[in-house]
Motif scaffolding. Structure first.
Motif, PDB file in Angstrom:
ATOM      1  N   LEU A   1       0.816  -1.196   0.000  1.00 23.54           N
ATOM      2  CA  LEU A   1       0.000   0.000   0.000  1.00 23.54           C
ATOM      3  C   LEU A   1       0.862   1.262   0.000  1.00 23.54           C
ATOM      4  O   LEU A   1       0.503   2.254  -0.641  1.00 23.54           O
ATOM      5  CB  LEU A   1      -0.936   0.012   1.201  1.00 23.54           C
ATOM      6  CG  LEU A   1      -2.199  -0.821   1.077  1.00 23.54           C
ATOM      7  CD1 LEU A   1      -2.955  -0.860   2.398  1.00 23.54           C
ATOM      8  CD2 LEU A   1      -3.088  -0.325  -0.014  1.00 23.54           C
ATOM      9  N   LEU A   2       1.951   1.201   0.735  1.00 24.88           N
ATOM     10  CA  LEU A   2       2.846   2.365   0.755  1.00 24.88           C
ATOM     11  C   LEU A   2       3.387   2.670  -0.641  1.00 24.88           C
ATOM     12  O   LEU A   2       3.380   3.818  -1.078  1.00 24.88           O
ATOM     13  CB  LEU A   2       4.006   2.133   1.720  1.00 24.88           C
ATOM     14  CG  LEU A   2       3.675   2.132   3.204  1.00 24.88           C
ATOM     15  CD1 LEU A   2       4.899   1.731   4.013  1.00 24.88           C
ATOM     16  CD2 LEU A   2       3.180   3.493   3.632  1.00 24.88           C
ATOM     17  N   ILE A   3       3.837   1.636  -1.330  1.00 29.63           N
ATOM     18  CA  ILE A   3       4.402   1.831  -2.664  1.00 29.63           C
ATOM     19  C   ILE A   3       3.327   2.317  -3.634  1.00 29.63           C
ATOM     20  O   ILE A   3       3.560   3.251  -4.413  1.00 29.63           O
ATOM     21  CB  ILE A   3       5.057   0.526  -3.168  1.00 29.63           C
ATOM     22  CG1 ILE A   3       6.292   0.222  -2.306  1.00 29.63           C
ATOM     23  CG2 ILE A   3       5.442   0.628  -4.635  1.00 29.63           C
ATOM     24  CD1 ILE A   3       6.894  -1.133  -2.536  1.00 29.63           C
ATOM     25  N   TYR A   4       2.139   1.700  -3.573  1.00 23.30           N
ATOM     26  CA  TYR A   4       1.052   2.144  -4.458  1.00 23.30           C
ATOM     27  C   TYR A   4       0.656   3.589  -4.166  1.00 23.30           C
ATOM     28  O   TYR A   4       0.363   4.361  -5.075  1.00 23.30           O
ATOM     29  CB  TYR A   4      -0.168   1.238  -4.329  1.00 23.30           C
ATOM     30  CG  TYR A   4      -0.024  -0.078  -5.045  1.00 23.30           C
ATOM     31  CD1 TYR A   4       0.374  -0.123  -6.375  1.00 23.30           C
ATOM     32  CD2 TYR A   4      -0.301  -1.262  -4.407  1.00 23.30           C
ATOM     33  CE1 TYR A   4       0.516  -1.324  -7.037  1.00 23.30           C
ATOM     34  CE2 TYR A   4      -0.171  -2.475  -5.054  1.00 23.30           C
ATOM     35  CZ  TYR A   4       0.236  -2.507  -6.372  1.00 23.30           C
ATOM     36  OH  TYR A   4       0.363  -3.685  -7.024  1.00 23.30           O
ATOM     37  N   ASP A 101      -6.305  11.818  -7.227  1.00 30.35           N
ATOM     38  CA  ASP A 101      -5.150  10.919  -7.139  1.00 30.35           C
ATOM     39  C   ASP A 101      -4.344  11.158  -5.864  1.00 30.35           C
ATOM     40  O   ASP A 101      -3.907  10.211  -5.205  1.00 30.35           O
ATOM     41  CB  ASP A 101      -4.239  11.089  -8.358  1.00 30.35           C
ATOM     42  CG  ASP A 101      -4.816  10.454  -9.601  1.00 30.35           C
ATOM     43  OD1 ASP A 101      -5.754   9.647  -9.481  1.00 30.35           O
ATOM     44  OD2 ASP A 101      -4.325  10.770 -10.708  1.00 30.35           O
ATOM     45  N   ASN A 102      -4.142  12.426  -5.504  1.00 28.92           N
ATOM     46  CA  ASN A 102      -3.385  12.729  -4.286  1.00 28.92           C
ATOM     47  C   ASN A 102      -4.131  12.300  -3.027  1.00 28.92           C
ATOM     48  O   ASN A 102      -3.519  11.809  -2.086  1.00 28.92           O
ATOM     49  CB  ASN A 102      -3.038  14.217  -4.230  1.00 28.92           C
ATOM     50  CG  ASN A 102      -1.938  14.571  -5.201  1.00 28.92           C
ATOM     51  OD1 ASN A 102      -1.003  13.817  -5.407  1.00 28.92           O
ATOM     52  ND2 ASN A 102      -2.068  15.721  -5.827  1.00 28.92           N
ATOM     53  N   ALA A 106      -2.659   9.483  -0.580  1.00 30.17           N
ATOM     54  CA  ALA A 106      -2.445   9.739   0.848  1.00 30.17           C
ATOM     55  C   ALA A 106      -3.186   8.722   1.700  1.00 30.17           C
ATOM     56  O   ALA A 106      -2.656   8.255   2.727  1.00 30.17           O
ATOM     57  CB  ALA A 106      -2.900  11.161   1.196  1.00 30.17           C
ATOM     58  N   LEU A 107      -4.400   8.355   1.286  1.00 31.89           N
ATOM     59  CA  LEU A 107      -5.143   7.326   2.026  1.00 31.89           C
ATOM     60  C   LEU A 107      -4.413   5.988   2.011  1.00 31.89           C
ATOM     61  O   LEU A 107      -4.343   5.294   3.037  1.00 31.89           O
ATOM     62  CB  LEU A 107      -6.542   7.154   1.433  1.00 31.89           C
ATOM     63  CG  LEU A 107      -7.584   8.161   1.863  1.00 31.89           C
ATOM     64  CD1 LEU A 107      -8.860   7.986   1.061  1.00 31.89           C
ATOM     65  CD2 LEU A 107      -7.883   8.018   3.346  1.00 31.89           C
ATOM     66  N   MET A 108      -3.866   5.604   0.856  1.00 32.54           N
ATOM     67  CA  MET A 108      -3.133   4.344   0.772  1.00 32.54           C
ATOM     68  C   MET A 108      -1.896   4.376   1.665  1.00 32.54           C
ATOM     69  O   MET A 108      -1.576   3.388   2.333  1.00 32.54           O
ATOM     70  CB  MET A 108      -2.749   4.049  -0.673  1.00 32.54           C
ATOM     71  CG  MET A 108      -3.896   3.553  -1.504  1.00 32.54           C
ATOM     72  SD  MET A 108      -3.368   2.915  -3.094  1.00 32.54           S
ATOM     73  CE  MET A 108      -3.550   4.363  -4.103  1.00 32.54           C
TER      74      MET A 108
END
Length: 119
Positions: A1-4, A101-102, A106-108
């Motif tokens: 999730l961090l990378i995505y 997208d941002n 940020a949620l991911m």
């Protein structure tokens, strides 16, 4: 999730081209695509049989439960389809997609950090 999440935010700054193309589709083609998405989608069966089927075991009156599930599903998808026409006005430009997208990036990232440190 961090990378995505990081990739989502990074890609939001790339130039995107928007083309407004509207073409009339034949009713037969639309119906076939709708049926394919409905009956060839494995999530339909997983959600219906496993998720909703398991939850229904907690209720004595199965007919009332089924009517409630059918009504809520119809209302949800009707609202989703009907209001997507009105929301598309706001998402036909680059700025809206950049914000979207941002926000999702940020949620991911937040969820990724939450899963790392709290689970």
């Amino acid at each position: 999730l961090l990378i995505y999440g990081i990739l989502k935010i990074k890609n939001s700054f790339k130039k995107k081209e928007f083309e407004k193309k509207f073409k009339a589709e034949k009713l037969k083609k639309v119906l076939l695509i709708t049926l394919a998405f409905t009956f060839l989608n494995p999530h339909v069966y997983l959600d219906t049989i496993i998720l909703i089927g398991t939850i229904s075991l907690n209720f004595e009156n199965k007919i009332s439960f089924a009517i409630g599930v059918i009504n809520s599903s119809f209302i949800f998808f009707f609202i989703l389809g009907y209001f997507s026409k009105y929301l598309s006005i706001y998402f036909n430009n680059k700025k809206s997609w950049k914000v979207l997208d941002n926000v999702f990036g940020a949620l991911m990232i937040c969820y990724g950090l939450y899963f790392i440190f709290n689970v």
